[in-house]
Design a protein around this motif. Structure first.
Motif, PDB file in Angstrom:
ATOM      1  N   PHE A  64       0.806  -1.349  -0.038  1.00 22.76           N
ATOM      2  CA  PHE A  64       0.101  -0.015   0.081  1.00 22.76           C
ATOM      3  C   PHE A  64       0.893   1.286  -0.079  1.00 22.76           C
ATOM      4  O   PHE A  64       0.399   2.425  -0.538  1.00 22.76           O
ATOM      5  CB  PHE A  64      -1.001   0.105   1.215  1.00 22.76           C
ATOM      6  N   THR A  65       2.007   1.264   0.834  1.00 19.24           N
ATOM      7  CA  THR A  65       2.960   2.463   0.711  1.00 19.24           C
ATOM      8  C   THR A  65       3.446   2.474  -0.802  1.00 19.24           C
ATOM      9  O   THR A  65       3.533   3.791  -1.291  1.00 19.24           O
ATOM     10  CB  THR A  65       4.050   2.208   1.666  1.00 19.24           C
ATOM     11  N   SER A  66       4.006   1.657  -1.385  1.00 23.35           N
ATOM     12  CA  SER A  66       4.310   1.800  -2.730  1.00 23.35           C
ATOM     13  C   SER A  66       3.105   2.220  -3.996  1.00 23.35           C
ATOM     14  O   SER A  66       3.257   3.059  -4.698  1.00 23.35           O
ATOM     15  CB  SER A  66       4.901   0.308  -3.480  1.00 23.35           C
ATOM     16  N   ILE A  67       2.060   1.849  -3.610  1.00 27.70           N
ATOM     17  CA  ILE A  67       0.672   2.350  -4.458  1.00 27.70           C
ATOM     18  C   ILE A  67       0.318   3.887  -4.224  1.00 27.70           C
ATOM     19  O   ILE A  67       0.395   4.521  -4.946  1.00 27.70           O
ATOM     20  CB  ILE A  67      -0.667   1.586  -4.039  1.00 27.70           C
ATOM     21  N   LEU A  68       0.483   4.253  -2.855  1.00 29.55           N
ATOM     22  CA  LEU A  68       0.387   5.762  -2.513  1.00 29.55           C
ATOM     23  C   LEU A  68       1.401   6.487  -3.001  1.00 29.55           C
ATOM     24  O   LEU A  68       1.413   7.704  -3.226  1.00 29.55           O
ATOM     25  CB  LEU A  68       0.192   5.895  -0.824  1.00 29.55           C
TER      26      LEU A  68
ATOM     27  N   PHE B 123       0.942   6.730  -7.292  1.00 29.19           N
ATOM     28  CA  PHE B 123      -0.350   7.251  -7.503  1.00 29.19           C
ATOM     29  C   PHE B 123      -0.832   8.388  -6.742  1.00 29.19           C
ATOM     30  O   PHE B 123      -0.522   8.521  -5.529  1.00 29.19           O
ATOM     31  CB  PHE B 123      -1.487   6.170  -7.629  1.00 29.19           C
ATOM     32  N   SER B 124      -1.805   9.188  -7.269  1.00 30.69           N
ATOM     33  CA  SER B 124      -2.379  10.157  -6.641  1.00 30.69           C
ATOM     34  C   SER B 124      -3.750  10.110  -6.475  1.00 30.69           C
ATOM     35  O   SER B 124      -4.611   9.557  -7.550  1.00 30.69           O
ATOM     36  CB  SER B 124      -2.278  11.616  -7.022  1.00 30.69           C
ATOM     37  N   LEU B 125      -4.478  10.264  -5.328  1.00 34.37           N
ATOM     38  CA  LEU B 125      -5.923   9.868  -5.072  1.00 34.37           C
ATOM     39  C   LEU B 125      -6.574  11.004  -4.779  1.00 34.37           C
ATOM     40  O   LEU B 125      -6.057  12.044  -4.107  1.00 34.37           O
ATOM     41  CB  LEU B 125      -5.614   8.747  -3.904  1.00 34.37           C
ATOM     42  N   GLU B 126      -7.931  10.859  -5.450  1.00 34.87           N
ATOM     43  CA  GLU B 126      -8.711  12.484  -5.077  1.00 34.87           C
ATOM     44  C   GLU B 126     -10.074  11.779  -5.622  1.00 34.87           C
ATOM     45  O   GLU B 126     -10.371  10.991  -5.922  1.00 34.87           O
ATOM     46  CB  GLU B 126      -8.231  13.560  -6.052  1.00 34.87           C
ATOM     47  N   THR B 127     -10.889  12.536  -4.731  1.00 37.00           N
ATOM     48  CA  THR B 127     -12.412  12.097  -4.967  1.00 37.00           C
ATOM     49  C   THR B 127     -13.206  13.238  -5.823  1.00 37.00           C
ATOM     50  O   THR B 127     -12.752  14.471  -5.795  1.00 37.00           O
ATOM     51  CB  THR B 127     -12.997  12.135  -3.469  1.00 37.00           C
TER      52      THR B 127
ATOM     53  N   ARG C 165     -10.658   8.796  -7.505  1.00 39.56           N
ATOM     54  CA  ARG C 165     -10.038   8.849  -8.984  1.00 39.56           C
ATOM     55  C   ARG C 165      -8.341   8.417  -8.509  1.00 39.56           C
ATOM     56  O   ARG C 165      -7.941   8.877  -7.722  1.00 39.56           O
ATOM     57  CB  ARG C 165     -10.031  10.271  -9.664  1.00 39.56           C
ATOM     58  N   VAL C 166      -7.894   7.690  -9.372  1.00 40.37           N
ATOM     59  CA  VAL C 166      -6.525   7.146  -9.142  1.00 40.37           C
ATOM     60  C   VAL C 166      -5.698   7.640 -10.260  1.00 40.37           C
ATOM     61  O   VAL C 166      -5.918   7.336 -11.690  1.00 40.37           O
ATOM     62  CB  VAL C 166      -6.293   5.891  -8.888  1.00 40.37           C
ATOM     63  N   TRP C 167      -4.639   8.500 -10.198  1.00 45.01           N
ATOM     64  CA  TRP C 167      -3.940   9.118 -11.277  1.00 45.01           C
ATOM     65  C   TRP C 167      -2.417   8.652 -11.179  1.00 45.01           C
ATOM     66  O   TRP C 167      -1.849   8.835  -9.836  1.00 45.01           O
ATOM     67  CB  TRP C 167      -3.954  10.807 -11.089  1.00 45.01           C
TER      68      TRP C 167
END
Length: 74
Positions: free
Chosen positions: A28-32, A35-39, A65-67
């Protein structure tokens, strides 16, 4: 007296539990980091109250949204 005892207590603790927790943390740390997460909805509209409460608390639906980090094509 018989009782149900899960395999995460006492001398029956799963030896791989610590390794599994560490691997999930790294995943999960590598995903964060990648990627940038927003709603798409305003932050004030988000609620932490469960949509359905009973035996289980079921959270309300939301969009995310995952960018990729560094992607400027939004």
């Amino acid at each position: 007296m018989k009782a149900f005892l899960p395999y995460s207590l006492g001398k029956r603790v799963c030896l791989g539990e610590g390794l599994a927790r560490a691997e999930l943390w790294l995943f999960f740390t590598s995903i964060l980091q990648a990627f940038s997460l927003e709603t798409p909805c305003p932050p004030g509209d988000l609620s932490l109250k469960p949509a359905i409460s009973g035996l289980f608390n079921i959270p309300p639906d939301f969009q995310l949204r995952v960018w990729p980090t560094g992607d400027q094509s939004r």
